[in-house]
Design a protein around this motif. Structure first.
Motif, PDB file in Angstrom:
ATOM      1  N   SER A 164       0.833  -1.200   0.000  1.00 34.82           N
ATOM      2  CA  SER A 164       0.000   0.000   0.000  1.00 34.82           C
ATOM      3  C   SER A 164       0.865   1.247   0.000  1.00 34.82           C
ATOM      4  O   SER A 164       2.043   1.219   0.361  1.00 34.82           O
ATOM      5  CB  SER A 164      -0.915   0.011   1.230  1.00 34.82           C
ATOM      6  N   VAL A 165       0.253   2.342  -0.395  1.00 38.88           N
ATOM      7  CA  VAL A 165       0.879   3.651  -0.308  1.00 38.88           C
ATOM      8  C   VAL A 165      -0.231   4.681  -0.231  1.00 38.88           C
ATOM      9  O   VAL A 165      -1.315   4.497  -0.794  1.00 38.88           O
ATOM     10  CB  VAL A 165       1.801   3.921  -1.520  1.00 38.88           C
ATOM     11  N   GLY A 166       0.019   5.766   0.494  1.00 42.06           N
ATOM     12  CA  GLY A 166      -0.990   6.812   0.612  1.00 42.06           C
ATOM     13  C   GLY A 166      -2.011   6.505   1.689  1.00 42.06           C
ATOM     14  O   GLY A 166      -1.782   5.702   2.598  1.00 42.06           O
ATOM     15  N   LEU A 167      -3.161   7.135   1.567  1.00 46.32           N
ATOM     16  CA  LEU A 167      -4.198   7.076   2.596  1.00 46.32           C
ATOM     17  C   LEU A 167      -5.124   5.880   2.413  1.00 46.32           C
ATOM     18  O   LEU A 167      -5.450   5.490   1.293  1.00 46.32           O
ATOM     19  CB  LEU A 167      -5.046   8.348   2.564  1.00 46.32           C
ATOM     20  N   THR A 168      -5.554   5.314   3.534  1.00 45.14           N
ATOM     21  CA  THR A 168      -6.674   4.383   3.503  1.00 45.14           C
ATOM     22  C   THR A 168      -7.955   5.211   3.481  1.00 45.14           C
ATOM     23  O   THR A 168      -7.938   6.431   3.740  1.00 45.14           O
ATOM     24  CB  THR A 168      -6.682   3.473   4.735  1.00 45.14           C
ATOM     25  N   SER A 189      -6.456  -8.243  -5.351  1.00 40.59           N
ATOM     26  CA  SER A 189      -7.171  -7.084  -5.886  1.00 40.59           C
ATOM     27  C   SER A 189      -6.297  -5.846  -5.834  1.00 40.59           C
ATOM     28  O   SER A 189      -5.284  -5.800  -5.135  1.00 40.59           O
ATOM     29  CB  SER A 189      -8.446  -6.833  -5.062  1.00 40.59           C
ATOM     30  N   VAL A 190      -6.706  -4.845  -6.593  1.00 42.46           N
ATOM     31  CA  VAL A 190      -6.139  -3.497  -6.530  1.00 42.46           C
ATOM     32  C   VAL A 190      -7.265  -2.563  -6.132  1.00 42.46           C
ATOM     33  O   VAL A 190      -8.296  -2.521  -6.807  1.00 42.46           O
ATOM     34  CB  VAL A 190      -5.552  -3.048  -7.885  1.00 42.46           C
ATOM     35  N   THR A 191      -7.089  -1.832  -5.047  1.00 43.29           N
ATOM     36  CA  THR A 191      -8.105  -0.891  -4.586  1.00 43.29           C
ATOM     37  C   THR A 191      -7.533   0.513  -4.601  1.00 43.29           C
ATOM     38  O   THR A 191      -6.432   0.751  -4.077  1.00 43.29           O
ATOM     39  CB  THR A 191      -8.585  -1.234  -3.163  1.00 43.29           C
ATOM     40  N   LEU A 192      -8.271   1.421  -5.221  1.00 42.65           N
ATOM     41  CA  LEU A 192      -7.879   2.825  -5.264  1.00 42.65           C
ATOM     42  C   LEU A 192      -8.800   3.638  -4.368  1.00 42.65           C
ATOM     43  O   LEU A 192     -10.021   3.470  -4.400  1.00 42.65           O
ATOM     44  CB  LEU A 192      -7.960   3.373  -6.689  1.00 42.65           C
ATOM     45  N   VAL A 193      -8.218   4.506  -3.559  1.00 48.56           N
ATOM     46  CA  VAL A 193      -8.968   5.494  -2.777  1.00 48.56           C
ATOM     47  C   VAL A 193      -8.698   6.832  -3.445  1.00 48.56           C
ATOM     48  O   VAL A 193      -7.549   7.292  -3.491  1.00 48.56           O
ATOM     49  CB  VAL A 193      -8.517   5.506  -1.305  1.00 48.56           C
ATOM     50  N   ARG A 207      -9.987  12.798 -10.038  1.00 50.54           N
ATOM     51  CA  ARG A 207      -8.890  13.646 -10.493  1.00 50.54           C
ATOM     52  C   ARG A 207      -7.548  13.191  -9.899  1.00 50.54           C
ATOM     53  O   ARG A 207      -6.516  13.230 -10.560  1.00 50.54           O
ATOM     54  CB  ARG A 207      -9.164  15.100 -10.109  1.00 50.54           C
ATOM     55  N   ARG A 208      -7.601  12.759  -8.646  1.00 45.74           N
ATOM     56  CA  ARG A 208      -6.350  12.403  -7.980  1.00 45.74           C
ATOM     57  C   ARG A 208      -6.559  11.170  -7.108  1.00 45.74           C
ATOM     58  O   ARG A 208      -7.554  11.062  -6.389  1.00 45.74           O
ATOM     59  CB  ARG A 208      -5.868  13.576  -7.123  1.00 45.74           C
ATOM     60  N   VAL A 209      -5.594  10.242  -7.164  1.00 42.97           N
ATOM     61  CA  VAL A 209      -5.634   9.050  -6.326  1.00 42.97           C
ATOM     62  C   VAL A 209      -4.904   9.356  -5.028  1.00 42.97           C
ATOM     63  O   VAL A 209      -3.752   9.798  -5.032  1.00 42.97           O
ATOM     64  CB  VAL A 209      -4.976   7.849  -7.038  1.00 42.97           C
ATOM     65  N   LEU A 210      -5.571   9.112  -3.908  1.00 43.95           N
ATOM     66  CA  LEU A 210      -5.005   9.407  -2.595  1.00 43.95           C
ATOM     67  C   LEU A 210      -4.320   8.200  -1.966  1.00 43.95           C
ATOM     68  O   LEU A 210      -3.470   8.342  -1.090  1.00 43.95           O
ATOM     69  CB  LEU A 210      -6.105   9.910  -1.660  1.00 43.95           C
ATOM     70  N   GLY A 211      -4.721   6.999  -2.392  1.00 47.44           N
ATOM     71  CA  GLY A 211      -4.125   5.789  -1.835  1.00 47.44           C
ATOM     72  C   GLY A 211      -4.299   4.619  -2.776  1.00 47.44           C
ATOM     73  O   GLY A 211      -5.304   4.535  -3.493  1.00 47.44           O
ATOM     74  N   MET A 212      -3.318   3.726  -2.798  1.00 50.42           N
ATOM     75  CA  MET A 212      -3.401   2.515  -3.599  1.00 50.42           C
ATOM     76  C   MET A 212      -3.097   1.330  -2.686  1.00 50.42           C
ATOM     77  O   MET A 212      -2.126   1.350  -1.933  1.00 50.42           O
ATOM     78  CB  MET A 212      -2.415   2.550  -4.766  1.00 50.42           C
ATOM     79  N   ILE A 220       2.309   7.554  -8.579  1.00 50.63           N
ATOM     80  CA  ILE A 220       0.965   8.046  -8.882  1.00 50.63           C
ATOM     81  C   ILE A 220       0.425   8.919  -7.762  1.00 50.63           C
ATOM     82  O   ILE A 220      -0.084  10.025  -7.986  1.00 50.63           O
ATOM     83  CB  ILE A 220       0.017   6.858  -9.158  1.00 50.63           C
ATOM     84  N   THR A 221       0.524   8.420  -6.518  1.00 58.14           N
ATOM     85  CA  THR A 221      -0.057   9.166  -5.395  1.00 58.14           C
ATOM     86  C   THR A 221       0.788  10.378  -5.006  1.00 58.14           C
ATOM     87  O   THR A 221       0.256  11.449  -4.727  1.00 58.14           O
ATOM     88  CB  THR A 221      -0.233   8.243  -4.175  1.00 58.14           C
ATOM     89  N   ASN A 222       2.121  10.219  -4.986  1.00 58.33           N
ATOM     90  CA  ASN A 222       2.964  11.317  -4.536  1.00 58.33           C
ATOM     91  C   ASN A 222       3.038  12.466  -5.542  1.00 58.33           C
ATOM     92  O   ASN A 222       3.163  13.633  -5.153  1.00 58.33           O
ATOM     93  CB  ASN A 222       4.385  10.810  -4.243  1.00 58.33           C
ATOM     94  N   LEU A 223       2.984  12.127  -6.828  1.00 55.84           N
ATOM     95  CA  LEU A 223       3.048  13.176  -7.842  1.00 55.84           C
ATOM     96  C   LEU A 223       1.678  13.751  -8.170  1.00 55.84           C
ATOM     97  O   LEU A 223       1.563  14.710  -8.930  1.00 55.84           O
ATOM     98  CB  LEU A 223       3.697  12.631  -9.121  1.00 55.84           C
ATOM     99  N   GLY A 224       0.629  13.152  -7.601  1.00 60.57           N
ATOM    100  CA  GLY A 224      -0.723  13.658  -7.853  1.00 60.57           C
ATOM    101  C   GLY A 224      -1.149  13.521  -9.297  1.00 60.57           C
ATOM    102  O   GLY A 224      -1.840  14.395  -9.842  1.00 60.57           O
ATOM    103  N   LEU A 225      -0.750  12.431  -9.959  1.00 60.78           N
ATOM    104  CA  LEU A 225      -1.091  12.256 -11.369  1.00 60.78           C
ATOM    105  C   LEU A 225      -2.600  12.104 -11.549  1.00 60.78           C
ATOM    106  O   LEU A 225      -3.253  11.368 -10.798  1.00 60.78           O
ATOM    107  CB  LEU A 225      -0.382  11.023 -11.932  1.00 60.78           C
ATOM    108  N   PRO A 226      -3.178  12.748 -12.539  1.00 65.81           N
ATOM    109  CA  PRO A 226      -4.610  12.561 -12.816  1.00 65.81           C
ATOM    110  C   PRO A 226      -4.898  11.111 -13.180  1.00 65.81           C
ATOM    111  O   PRO A 226      -4.117  10.472 -13.916  1.00 65.81           O
ATOM    112  CB  PRO A 226      -4.872  13.493 -14.009  1.00 65.81           C
TER     113      PRO A 226
END
Length: 464
Positions: free
Chosen positions: A356-360, A392-396, A402-407, A424-430
């Motif tokens: 995981s990375v980013g926010l749950t 699975s892959v879960t995106l928050v 517009r922006r993925v906060l957690g993967m 993806i999460t750290n650079l704020g990629l759309p």
């Protein structure tokens, strides 16, 4: 390698502790032209190299080989698992560790770093006593003494029946059965490896899920996988008493139920190894043993820093590594960015792996953020099916995608994929931009692209 006979008493940087954070700081500082003394009472490399990350993952690799052998007919190959050789496991583990250790020692030596063998004790805000020799830090004193297995009141590890993770790594046998107290990263990894070796395992966890700090969907997926593997789980449970028996241990739960096993592994986390440093001599206080710091790992005393497991926050080797580099650059007069703990990838090397990375979703809600969740089931991923896996892959993400906060990933080898999630999460990629990327086929990594396609309303191998 320079040793304690080196005459210098003053260095630009003195680092106390030669684990991930400490040696990274020393190497970077030396690379920036600073003179460095590295104080280490055991072996450079610390817990990660000698008693943590590397040996446990070697154990888990052996566990994967055992599982693949046992399940070989699934792939049309007939192989027989004759048994687990504890001496062979130890030899394999030690070869891996020793090779990395020799390489690290050579690297430290090549940078001209003075290694002081012994226990360091602060005698002032700039000076450290090392077995009777005092060295002074002209520009920066860095505390990087790491952590040790956390104890539980009333449960005393003896290395035979009641184990810490240190004991478990050096067992000269594979136990018939084990109770694992703690369903975090350490507990689930040992439970996974032991089960692969044929051990009857029960995990006791006080929280409502395994890996309680991860995305709930990831925790539930791991729990399902563990049930399929016949790893028993006692969630929302505590241990009130442990008794030695002729066969091993009897563990009493808060409910009054008892469990019997050959060993009990106490895996309830790690605590900072700051006792004995005499922090008060340098004007430092602690909070539950941790040394409080700011976002740049600066303590309240000018010129003293604390990195890695000795400061409050995420306890991961790669976090300490990054913080050590950051502090070396600060001392050298550069202006590095602080290490963002939320943006750091996290991996549990169980079977299946959890990354995981980013926010749950729960963490996002605590911050008052509105989110949506999109999950892609690896049942539609060709490579996962070739590997006979699931996950699975879960995106928050923000509601508009517009922006993925957690993967959050569960599945075979997903630890190798989470670096993409970090970008993806750290650079704020759309999300739409990520969805346009072409992933190689067939790979598990394709699932990252598929999840983003689903997020932007263009699901492919998934229901819309």
């Amino acid at each position: 390698m320079p040793d304690t006979d080196t005459p210098e008493t003053e260095f630009d940087v003195v680092v106390v502790g030669g684990g991930s954070g400490g040696y990274a700081c020393a190497l970077r500082a030396a690379g920036l032209g600073l003179s460095v003394a590295l104080v280490e009472r055991d072996k450079v490399g610390g817990t990660c190299l000698h008693r943590g990350c590397i040996p446990t993952k070697a154990l888990l690799q052996a566990a994967e080989v055992a599982d693949r052998t046992r399940e070989s007919e699934t792939f049309g190959v007939r192989a027989t698992l004759e048994g687990i050789d504890p001496a062979g496991l130890a030899s394999y583990r030690d070869r891996v560790v020793d090779k990395l250790y020799r390489g690290l020692e050579g690297l430290v030596d090549s940078r001209g770093i003075t290694v002081l063998r012994g226990t360091g004790r602060l005698v002032s805000p700039v000076a450290v006593d090392v077995e009777g020799r005092t060295v002074v830090a002209r520009r920066g004193l860095v505390l990087a003494t790491g952590s040790r297995p956390r104890s539980v009141p009333g449960i005393e590890p003896d290395g035979v029946r009641v184990l810490t993770s240190d004991h478990a790594l050096t067992l000269d046998r594979v136990p018939r059965s084990a109770v694992v107290l703690g369903g975090g990263v350490i507990g689930t990894e040992f439970a996974s490896a032991w089960r692969s070796f044929g051990v009857e395992v029960t995990i006791v966890e006080a929280a409502s899920h395994l890996l309680p700090t991860e995305q709930v969907s990831s925790s539930k997926a791991l729990e399902r996988a563990f049930r399929r593997r016949k790893i028993a789980q006692k969630l929302r449970s505590t241990v009130t008493e442990v008794k030695a028996t002729e066969e091993g241990v009897e563990v009493t739960l808060g409910s009054g139920a008892t469990l019997e096993a050959e060993v009990l592994l106490v895996a309830v986390g790690r605590e900072p190894a700051t006792d004995g440093l005499d922090l008060a001599a340098a004007g430092l206080d602690t909070d539950r043993g941790f040394v409080p710091v700011d976002e740049h790992c600066r303590t309240k005393v000018d010129g003293i820093f604390a990195v890695g497991d000795v400061r409050p926050g995420l306890q991961l080797a790669h976090v300490g590594f990054a913080e050590g580099i950051m502090v070396a650059e600060l001392v050298a007069g550069l202006d590095p960015e602080p290490v963002d703990h939320v943006g750091v990838p996290r991996v549990t090397y169980s079977d299946p792996q959890v990354a995981s990375v980013g926010l749950t979703a729960a963490q996002a809600a605590e911050r008052g953020l509105e989110t949506v969740e999109v999950s892609y089931d690896l049942a539609g991923n060709g490579r996962t099916q070739i590997l006979a896996g699931s996950g699975s892959v879960t995106l928050v993400a923000e509601p508009d995608g517009r922006r993925v906060l957690g993967m959050h990933l569960v599945g075979p080898n997903v630890g190798e994929l989470i670096a993409e999630g970090q970008l993806i999460t750290n650079l704020g990629l759309p999300a739409a931009q990520v969805a346009r990327l072409v992933h190689p086929h067939p790979t598990v990594a394709e699932a990252v692209g598929e999840a983003h396609l689903a997020l932007v309303g263009k699901p492919l191998h998934a229901h819309g």
